[in-house]
Each structure stands twice: as structure tokens, then as C-alpha cells.
Design an enzyme around this catalytic site. Structure first.
Site, PDB file in Angstrom:
ATOM      1  N   GLU A  39      -5.739  16.286 -11.834  1.00  0.00           N
ATOM      2  CA  GLU A  39      -6.176  16.477 -13.218  1.00  0.00           C
ATOM      3  C   GLU A  39      -7.696  16.544 -13.350  1.00  0.00           C
ATOM      4  O   GLU A  39      -8.298  15.944 -14.222  1.00  0.00           O
ATOM      5  CB  GLU A  39      -5.610  15.360 -14.119  1.00  0.00           C
ATOM      6  CG  GLU A  39      -5.546  15.734 -15.592  1.00  0.00           C
ATOM      7  CD  GLU A  39      -4.869  14.671 -16.441  1.00  0.00           C
ATOM      8  OE1 GLU A  39      -4.092  15.069 -17.329  1.00  0.00           O
ATOM      9  OE2 GLU A  39      -5.120  13.463 -16.240  1.00  0.00           O
ATOM     10  N   ARG A  92      -5.042  21.064 -15.069  1.00  0.00           N
ATOM     11  CA  ARG A  92      -3.860  20.256 -15.376  1.00  0.00           C
ATOM     12  C   ARG A  92      -3.932  19.636 -16.767  1.00  0.00           C
ATOM     13  O   ARG A  92      -2.913  19.262 -17.350  1.00  0.00           O
ATOM     14  CB  ARG A  92      -3.677  19.164 -14.309  1.00  0.00           C
ATOM     15  CG  ARG A  92      -2.445  18.299 -14.547  1.00  0.00           C
ATOM     16  CD  ARG A  92      -2.126  17.403 -13.369  1.00  0.00           C
ATOM     17  NE  ARG A  92      -1.009  16.508 -13.678  1.00  0.00           N
ATOM     18  CZ  ARG A  92      -0.315  15.829 -12.779  1.00  0.00           C
ATOM     19  NH1 ARG A  92      -0.618  15.921 -11.492  1.00  0.00           N
ATOM     20  NH2 ARG A  92       0.672  15.043 -13.141  1.00  0.00           N
ATOM     21  N   ASN A 100      -1.698  18.176 -21.469  1.00  0.00           N
ATOM     22  CA  ASN A 100      -1.919  17.117 -22.452  1.00  0.00           C
ATOM     23  C   ASN A 100      -1.939  17.625 -23.889  1.00  0.00           C
ATOM     24  O   ASN A 100      -2.241  16.857 -24.809  1.00  0.00           O
ATOM     25  CB  ASN A 100      -3.229  16.387 -22.142  1.00  0.00           C
ATOM     26  CG  ASN A 100      -3.109  15.503 -20.918  1.00  0.00           C
ATOM     27  OD1 ASN A 100      -2.321  14.574 -20.881  1.00  0.00           O
ATOM     28  ND2 ASN A 100      -3.891  15.818 -19.895  1.00  0.00           N
ATOM     29  N   ARG A 136       0.813  -1.236   0.000  1.00  0.00           N
ATOM     30  CA  ARG A 136       0.000   0.000   0.000  1.00  0.00           C
ATOM     31  C   ARG A 136       0.838   1.274   0.000  1.00  0.00           C
ATOM     32  O   ARG A 136       0.347   2.352   0.318  1.00  0.00           O
ATOM     33  CB  ARG A 136      -0.982   0.019   1.178  1.00  0.00           C
ATOM     34  CG  ARG A 136      -2.030  -1.087   1.112  1.00  0.00           C
ATOM     35  CD  ARG A 136      -3.204  -0.793   2.025  1.00  0.00           C
ATOM     36  NE  ARG A 136      -4.197  -1.851   1.926  1.00  0.00           N
ATOM     37  CZ  ARG A 136      -4.270  -2.882   2.776  1.00  0.00           C
ATOM     38  NH1 ARG A 136      -3.411  -2.972   3.775  1.00  0.00           N
ATOM     39  NH2 ARG A 136      -5.198  -3.785   2.635  1.00  0.00           N
ATOM     40  N   GLU A 175       8.699  18.074 -24.944  1.00  0.00           N
ATOM     41  CA  GLU A 175       7.909  18.467 -23.779  1.00  0.00           C
ATOM     42  C   GLU A 175       8.259  19.887 -23.326  1.00  0.00           C
ATOM     43  O   GLU A 175       7.399  20.617 -22.823  1.00  0.00           O
ATOM     44  CB  GLU A 175       8.108  17.468 -22.637  1.00  0.00           C
ATOM     45  CG  GLU A 175       7.535  16.081 -22.914  1.00  0.00           C
ATOM     46  CD  GLU A 175       6.012  16.004 -22.845  1.00  0.00           C
ATOM     47  OE1 GLU A 175       5.365  17.036 -22.533  1.00  0.00           O
ATOM     48  OE2 GLU A 175       5.468  14.921 -23.114  1.00  0.00           O
ATOM     49  N   LYS A 204       2.332  11.520 -11.640  1.00  0.00           N
ATOM     50  CA  LYS A 204       1.608  10.572 -12.495  1.00  0.00           C
ATOM     51  C   LYS A 204       2.471   9.334 -12.678  1.00  0.00           C
ATOM     52  O   LYS A 204       3.597   9.424 -13.172  1.00  0.00           O
ATOM     53  CB  LYS A 204       1.322  11.190 -13.866  1.00  0.00           C
ATOM     54  CG  LYS A 204       0.031  11.948 -13.975  1.00  0.00           C
ATOM     55  CD  LYS A 204      -0.205  12.314 -15.438  1.00  0.00           C
ATOM     56  CE  LYS A 204      -1.516  13.009 -15.650  1.00  0.00           C
ATOM     57  NZ  LYS A 204      -1.735  13.304 -17.081  1.00  0.00           N
ATOM     58  N   HIS A 246      -0.305  10.394 -28.398  1.00  0.00           N
ATOM     59  CA  HIS A 246      -0.336   9.079 -27.749  1.00  0.00           C
ATOM     60  C   HIS A 246      -0.924   8.022 -28.684  1.00  0.00           C
ATOM     61  O   HIS A 246      -0.480   6.864 -28.674  1.00  0.00           O
ATOM     62  CB  HIS A 246      -1.157   9.136 -26.464  1.00  0.00           C
ATOM     63  CG  HIS A 246      -0.341   9.410 -25.240  1.00  0.00           C
ATOM     64  ND1 HIS A 246      -0.907   9.730 -24.023  1.00  0.00           N
ATOM     65  CD2 HIS A 246       0.997   9.395 -25.024  1.00  0.00           C
ATOM     66  CE1 HIS A 246       0.047   9.903 -23.125  1.00  0.00           C
ATOM     67  NE2 HIS A 246       1.201   9.728 -23.710  1.00  0.00           N
ATOM     68  N   LYS A 257       5.642  23.082 -15.246  1.00  0.00           N
ATOM     69  CA  LYS A 257       4.949  21.834 -14.911  1.00  0.00           C
ATOM     70  C   LYS A 257       4.505  21.832 -13.450  1.00  0.00           C
ATOM     71  O   LYS A 257       3.362  21.486 -13.129  1.00  0.00           O
ATOM     72  CB  LYS A 257       5.890  20.654 -15.181  1.00  0.00           C
ATOM     73  CG  LYS A 257       5.353  19.274 -14.755  1.00  0.00           C
ATOM     74  CD  LYS A 257       4.461  18.668 -15.819  1.00  0.00           C
ATOM     75  CE  LYS A 257       3.893  17.317 -15.367  1.00  0.00           C
ATOM     76  NZ  LYS A 257       4.751  16.193 -15.724  1.00  0.00           N
ATOM     77  N   HIS A 296       8.697   8.837 -27.259  1.00  0.00           N
ATOM     78  CA  HIS A 296       7.523   9.591 -26.818  1.00  0.00           C
ATOM     79  C   HIS A 296       7.499  11.007 -27.397  1.00  0.00           C
ATOM     80  O   HIS A 296       6.492  11.450 -27.958  1.00  0.00           O
ATOM     81  CB  HIS A 296       7.498   9.651 -25.291  1.00  0.00           C
ATOM     82  CG  HIS A 296       6.396  10.496 -24.736  1.00  0.00           C
ATOM     83  ND1 HIS A 296       5.078  10.116 -24.756  1.00  0.00           N
ATOM     84  CD2 HIS A 296       6.427  11.732 -24.154  1.00  0.00           C
ATOM     85  CE1 HIS A 296       4.341  11.059 -24.211  1.00  0.00           C
ATOM     86  NE2 HIS A 296       5.134  12.052 -23.832  1.00  0.00           N
TER      87      HIS A 296
END
Length: 345
Positions: free
Chosen positions: A217, A221, A225, A106, A170, A128, A232, A207, A248
Site C-alpha cells: 500500500e 493499492r 480504500n 515470528r 465491497e 492485511k 471507517h 482485489k 462494516h
């Protein structure tokens, strides 16, 4: 958030201080074959007694099967909930290592030591975490902030040019959504004249600011994207085509071009700004060859995008260079149309 992000040549010394001052029960470092060879020797100078977990590099290994290997190793090391996992690598290591730490018993502590430009300016910041599932990018994951992030720009010297270009996408995205003046300043400088000691902190600050305003998000946020709905989909599609795979950032560059064109089509962005973005991105990134037969299948993958609601594909578009708008509905037909536009560039 930024107080837990350490950037500069002394970043690893800051990691050493953290590991000395916190009573972690055990320290484990996650590496792949590249970071073990090129980056671990430098990191090792700043570590207490620790153990290593090694995985294979590459997006194709960002899977549940690799997670099982990591969890098995954690279990064999008898890690308890006061252990810390040090993720030494690019986006794959950071996303997957963080995910494994966040759900093992956990949740145990983890820190990010990003070694690629992409992970330094994007993947390591914001919490993320996740893995790919049946060809779908980051389909399984959680939100969980690392204990800290340690960014040493010197690691970029270990990268091939293609990896640097991937990460640069990015950085460009951050300019396009939040800082038009920076885009204007940088678009005539060129990638390999870039001053990373300045650009990395600037990009991380953008960021971090966006994430702090909307950690899970729920709204704002989503501006991060931009380029990712189409990008993607392109990345996921070509991941299954041997010899055509993209990094990417290469896929996100395609996505930014398509979504910039959609921004004009929707009446949000000027034609002049489209031409500025096109000229810049097409100078940095090689054209990706997409066949007519690819377009329908690429567009269909956008139906799995995590920003969607019900059956609506939600996209982030540009209102102007430096300002993005999120939750803009687009159709499969419009995605295909944007890809056809890209084919003609």
C-alpha cells in the site's frame, strides 16, 4: 497471487489436498460460535487430525484480549513454526487469526477459509491483518499473505440477509474503482438476483490485481480504500454507541456516498454519476440515522486513518465510475459537510 486463491464448490477439496501434501507439524482451526455450528461440520470432512480454538464472534471482540486467548491456546497446543492455522470465519476471524499466526513465534503458516461475503471478496485477499485498538479500526496489524485462500460460495447460504448486504458493499466498491461497465450491468439487477458464482471471482480478481501491483500500500493499492476514510470513521464512532452499531459494509456504503459527493465537490466526478451511485446505494442500503451532534466526533476519527500523512487526511475519490484517484487531501470541515449531505438524502 491468484494461483493461491481457490474459488468454487471444490474449494474445500483443494484445502484437503494442501493439508495432505504439506508436512505441517500440527493443524489448528480457529472458529467462533457461528462458524462452529454452521460451517465447521462441512470443513471437518476435509481435515486431518486437528485441534480447535474458539472465540466469540463480533467486531467488539477483535481485540488484544482475544489475541491473548488465541496465543495462549497455541502455546498450550505446543505449536511450533511449522504448524498451520485454518481461519474459518468472516473478516474478524480472518484479520485476527492471520495477525495472531503472523506474529506467533515470528510467524506460522495460516490459510483463510472465509465464510461471509465480505471476507470472501475483500478481507481474505491481500494479506492485511490486524485488530481494533481502543475503538480504532485495524489500528494494530501487519501485512502477511496467507499460504492460500479457499472460497466456497455455498457458505453464503448460512448468512442472514444483513450480512450478505454488508459484503455486497465491497463488491460495489470494486466496480466503482475499477470496472464501470460491471456497475452499469449490475445496477439494475438487484442484490438478491446476484449470481455469486460469477460476481465473487470477478471481485476477487480486481482485489488481487490491485494488491499484486502494490502489496504494501505504498500508492496504487490505496484505491481500495474508497469509501473507507469516512466509512471507517462512522463505523468506529457507532461501535461505541450501544444499539447503533453498523456492520462494516453498511458503514462503507455511507462512506461511499459521502466520498462520491466529495468527488463531485472537488470537480472530479459528474453530477450524473453521483446520482447513479446514490440511486443504487440508497436502494440497497437503509439510511443510517446520524445526529447533528455526531458529525464533529465522526470527522475527528478520520485523523487516525492509516492513509494520512502528517496532519493531512488523504482520501480516495472517484474520477469517474470505474476509475479512482488516491491521496486526495480533504479537511475535517469537508468530511462534516459530506455527512450533512448524507443526512439530507
Amino acid at each position: 497471487m491468484t494461483e493461491n486463491i481457490h474459488i468454487g464448490q471444490d474449494a474445500l477439496q483443494q484445502l484437503e489436498v494442501l493439508l495432505q501434501n504439506r508436512a505441517f507439524s500440527k493443524v489448528v482451526v480457529l472458529v467462533d460460535e457461528n462458524t462452529l455450528l454452521h460451517c465447521y461440520p462441512e470443513l471437518n470432512k476435509h481435515l486431518p487430525e486437528h485441534q480447535l480454538i474458539q472465540i466469540k464472534s463480533g467486531e467488539e471482540n477483535k481485540t488484544l484480549q482475544t489475541c491473548e486467548h488465541i496465543w495462549q491456546q497455541m502455546t498450550s497446543f505446543n505449536l511450533d513454526r511449522w504448524a498451520v492455522l485454518v481461519n474459518l470465519g468472516g473478516g474478524v476471524i480472518g484479520d485476527m487469526g492471520g495477525f495472531c499466526a503472523a506474529v506467533y513465534k515470528r510467524g506460522i503458516y495460516f490459510v483463510q477459509v472465509p465464510t461471509t461475503l465480505l471476507s470472501q471478496v475483500d478481507a481474505s485477499v491481500g494479506g492485511k491483518l490486524g485488530i481494533d485498538f481502543h475503538g480504532l479500526k485495524n489500528h494494530i496489524g501487519v501485512f502477511k499473505e496467507p499460504r492460500a485462500v479457499f472460497i466456497n460460495p455455498a457458505f453464503l447460504q448460512t448468512l442472514p440477509d444483513r450480512q450478505v448486504k454488508s459484503g455486497y458493499a465491497e463488491i460495489v466498491k470494486h466496480w466503482l474503482i475499477e470496472d464501470g461497465d460491471k456497475f452499469e450491468e449490475q445496477r439494475n439487477i438487484g442484490l438478491f438476483s446476484a449470481d455469486w458464482e460469477t460476481l465473487i471471482p470477478h471481485s476477487v480478481a480486481i482485489k488481487a490485481k490491485v494488491v499484486a501491483a502494490d502489496p504494501l500500500e505504498g500508492g496504487y493499492r490505496k484505491v481500495l480504500n474508497f469509501g473507507h476514510t469516512v466509512g471507517h470513521a462512522v463505523e468506529s464512532y457507532l461501535m461505541e454507541k450501544p444499539g447503533r452499531e453498523l456492520l462494516h459494509g453498511e458503514a462503507i456504503a455511507v462512506g461511499m456516498l459521502c466520498e462520491t459527493w466529495l468527488s463531485v465537490k472537488k470537480g472530479l466526478l459528474s453530477q450524473k454519476e453521483l446520482e447513479q451511485i446514490e440511486t443504487f446505494l440508497m436502494t440497497v442500503y437503509e439510511k443510517v440515522k446520524l445526529h447533528n451532534d455526531d458529525l464533529t466526533d465522526i470527522a475527528a476519527l478520520a485523523l487516525q486513518d492509516k492513509k494520512n500523512s502528517k496532519s493531512t487526511i488523504n482520501c480516495t475519490l472517484l474520477k469517474k465510475i470505474g476509475e479512482a484517484v488516491y491521496d486526495q487531501p480533504i479537511t475535517l470541515a469537508e468530511i462534516q459537510e459530506s455527512l450533512r449531505y448524507y443526512q439530507l438524502l
